[in-house]
Design a protein around this motif. Structure first.
Motif, PDB file in Angstrom:
ATOM      1  N   TYR A 180       0.823  -1.215   0.000  1.00 46.92           N
ATOM      2  CA  TYR A 180       0.000   0.000   0.000  1.00 46.92           C
ATOM      3  C   TYR A 180       0.855   1.263   0.000  1.00 46.92           C
ATOM      4  O   TYR A 180       0.529   2.242  -0.675  1.00 46.92           O
ATOM      5  CB  TYR A 180      -0.949  -0.007   1.197  1.00 46.92           C
ATOM      6  N   ALA A 181       1.953   1.257   0.744  1.00 50.17           N
ATOM      7  CA  ALA A 181       2.842   2.426   0.740  1.00 50.17           C
ATOM      8  C   ALA A 181       3.497   2.606  -0.622  1.00 50.17           C
ATOM      9  O   ALA A 181       3.606   3.725  -1.144  1.00 50.17           O
ATOM     10  CB  ALA A 181       3.902   2.276   1.832  1.00 50.17           C
ATOM     11  N   SER A 182       3.925   1.497  -1.231  1.00 51.94           N
ATOM     12  CA  SER A 182       4.561   1.554  -2.547  1.00 51.94           C
ATOM     13  C   SER A 182       3.586   2.052  -3.604  1.00 51.94           C
ATOM     14  O   SER A 182       3.926   2.914  -4.427  1.00 51.94           O
ATOM     15  CB  SER A 182       5.076   0.154  -2.922  1.00 51.94           C
ATOM     16  N   ARG A 185       2.908   5.784  -3.259  1.00 49.46           N
ATOM     17  CA  ARG A 185       4.061   6.582  -3.720  1.00 49.46           C
ATOM     18  C   ARG A 185       4.062   6.673  -5.247  1.00 49.46           C
ATOM     19  O   ARG A 185       4.355   7.736  -5.810  1.00 49.46           O
ATOM     20  CB  ARG A 185       5.368   5.962  -3.212  1.00 49.46           C
ATOM     21  N   GLU A 186       3.741   5.596  -5.933  1.00 47.11           N
ATOM     22  CA  GLU A 186       3.706   5.609  -7.389  1.00 47.11           C
ATOM     23  C   GLU A 186       2.605   6.524  -7.920  1.00 47.11           C
ATOM     24  O   GLU A 186       2.805   7.251  -8.900  1.00 47.11           O
ATOM     25  CB  GLU A 186       3.508   4.186  -7.907  1.00 47.11           C
ATOM     26  N   ARG A 212       4.683   6.091   8.144  1.00 50.03           N
ATOM     27  CA  ARG A 212       5.896   6.905   7.965  1.00 50.03           C
ATOM     28  C   ARG A 212       7.112   6.017   7.782  1.00 50.03           C
ATOM     29  O   ARG A 212       7.996   6.302   6.958  1.00 50.03           O
ATOM     30  CB  ARG A 212       6.096   7.842   9.160  1.00 50.03           C
ATOM     31  N   ALA A 213       7.173   4.918   8.545  1.00 50.12           N
ATOM     32  CA  ALA A 213       8.324   4.019   8.445  1.00 50.12           C
ATOM     33  C   ALA A 213       8.388   3.357   7.073  1.00 50.12           C
ATOM     34  O   ALA A 213       9.465   3.272   6.459  1.00 50.12           O
ATOM     35  CB  ALA A 213       8.243   2.954   9.542  1.00 50.12           C
ATOM     36  N   HIS A 218      10.990   4.403   0.566  1.00 51.95           N
ATOM     37  CA  HIS A 218      10.947   4.822  -0.849  1.00 51.95           C
ATOM     38  C   HIS A 218      10.834   3.623  -1.783  1.00 51.95           C
ATOM     39  O   HIS A 218      11.408   3.613  -2.874  1.00 51.95           O
ATOM     40  CB  HIS A 218      12.189   5.652  -1.207  1.00 51.95           C
ATOM     41  N   GLU A 219      10.077   2.624  -1.374  1.00 50.01           N
ATOM     42  CA  GLU A 219       9.889   1.447  -2.222  1.00 50.01           C
ATOM     43  C   GLU A 219       8.837   1.721  -3.294  1.00 50.01           C
ATOM     44  O   GLU A 219       7.804   2.334  -3.021  1.00 50.01           O
ATOM     45  CB  GLU A 219       9.440   0.250  -1.381  1.00 50.01           C
TER      46      GLU A 219
END
Length: 280
Positions: A180-182, A185-186, A212-213, A218-219
């Motif tokens: 979900y974080a990756s 970011r995309e 945040r972690a 930055h994946e």
């Protein structure tokens, strides 16, 4: 822009007459005399009263809101060009095409979903917002279309709502957090710093230490696996395969969840279909 009541009424009548019940996932029934859909059927599809819809077809009543026109466009399975025409006839500027704010589902994708009512399936946006579910999809995951604000995004709920995380096997949590974080970011990189995706990321950075972690890694390119282990409150653990169909123009994805025939999960899905069947 001014509303063209006569043009709007004629366009709605024409589009209704061009649709058959099976085109929109409705049963045909017996002794059907109407050439196309009935007004009451369109009203159900558009989530409005039959009287309100009928007044539009008769060139009466108040000017419909943009939200109401969007609902009619979706209910009548209009394509993007037809949707834009409907907005202009009703005196509104059409919404922007495509991108993260696009909520209008392409009719082709809807037709596929309408034929999957014996299968858990959903259509989601690039921000993980569920736009439409099948009946068995609701039985599997609950009604995911009722969320409002940032909570419409599964990624946002994943980092802020423990109940959302509780529906997935614990061993998968860390990898799903990376996914979900990756993905977010995309989308931020694709849509820009003033986008809804960027606002969602800002909210999560303020609200979730865990997010945040993962964000700080930055994946990108961390893809979800095809296997999904979902914990259902009534039938327990389900080992599902998730097949995807992408509509690149709308940035929407159709997710279809299946189980190996004869498996325990397959039997549980059959049980869910009985539980979720409407009473007759």
């Amino acid at each position: 822009m001014e509303i063209d009541r006569t043009g709007l009424a004629e366009f709605l009548r024409h589009r209704r007459a061009a649709l058959q019940p099976e085109d929109v996932g409705l049963p045909r029934g017996q002794r059907r005399r109407t050439g196309g859909l009935r007004r009451e059927e369109v009203a159900v599809l558009c989530h409005m009263s039959t009287d309100y819809y009928a007044r539009l077809e008769r060139a009466r009543g108040p000017q419909p809101s943009g939200q109401m026109i969007a609902s009619i466009a979706q209910g009548l399975h209009l394509n993007i060009q037809e949707r834009d025409h409907l907005f202009r006839l009703s005196g509104h500027e059409p919404p922007a095409h495509g991108g993260e704010s696009e909520q209008h589902i392409a009719p082709g994708l809807l037709r596929i979903l309408d034929r999957l009512d014996d299968t858990p399936a959903e259509i989601v946006s690039e921000l993980g917002e569920t736009l439409r579910q099948t009946t068995l999809g609701v039985a599997l995951s609950g009604d995911l279309t009722g969320y409002r604000g940032p909570a419409r995004s599964l990624g946002y709920r994943w980092f802020t709502d423990p109940a959302t995380r509780g529906r997935y096997a614990a061993d998968d949590h860390e990898y799903l957090s990376r996914v979900y974080a990756s993905k977010l970011r995309e989308v931020v990189a694709r849509r820009g710093p003033r986008s809804r995706a960027a606002h969602l990321a800002e909210l999560l950075l303020n609200e979730s230490e865990e997010f945040r972690a993962f964000w700080d890694r930055h994946e990108v390119g961390v893809l979800p696996t095809s296997g999904k282990r979902i914990i259902h409150p009534e039938v327990g653990l389900l080992d599902l395969e998730c097949q995807t169909l992408l509509d690149p123009e709308q940035s929407h994805v159709l997710l279809v969840y299946t189980a190996v025939p004869g498996s325990e999960t397959h039997e549980k899905l059959q049980l869910l279909s009985v539980i979720s069947a409407p009473l007759r």
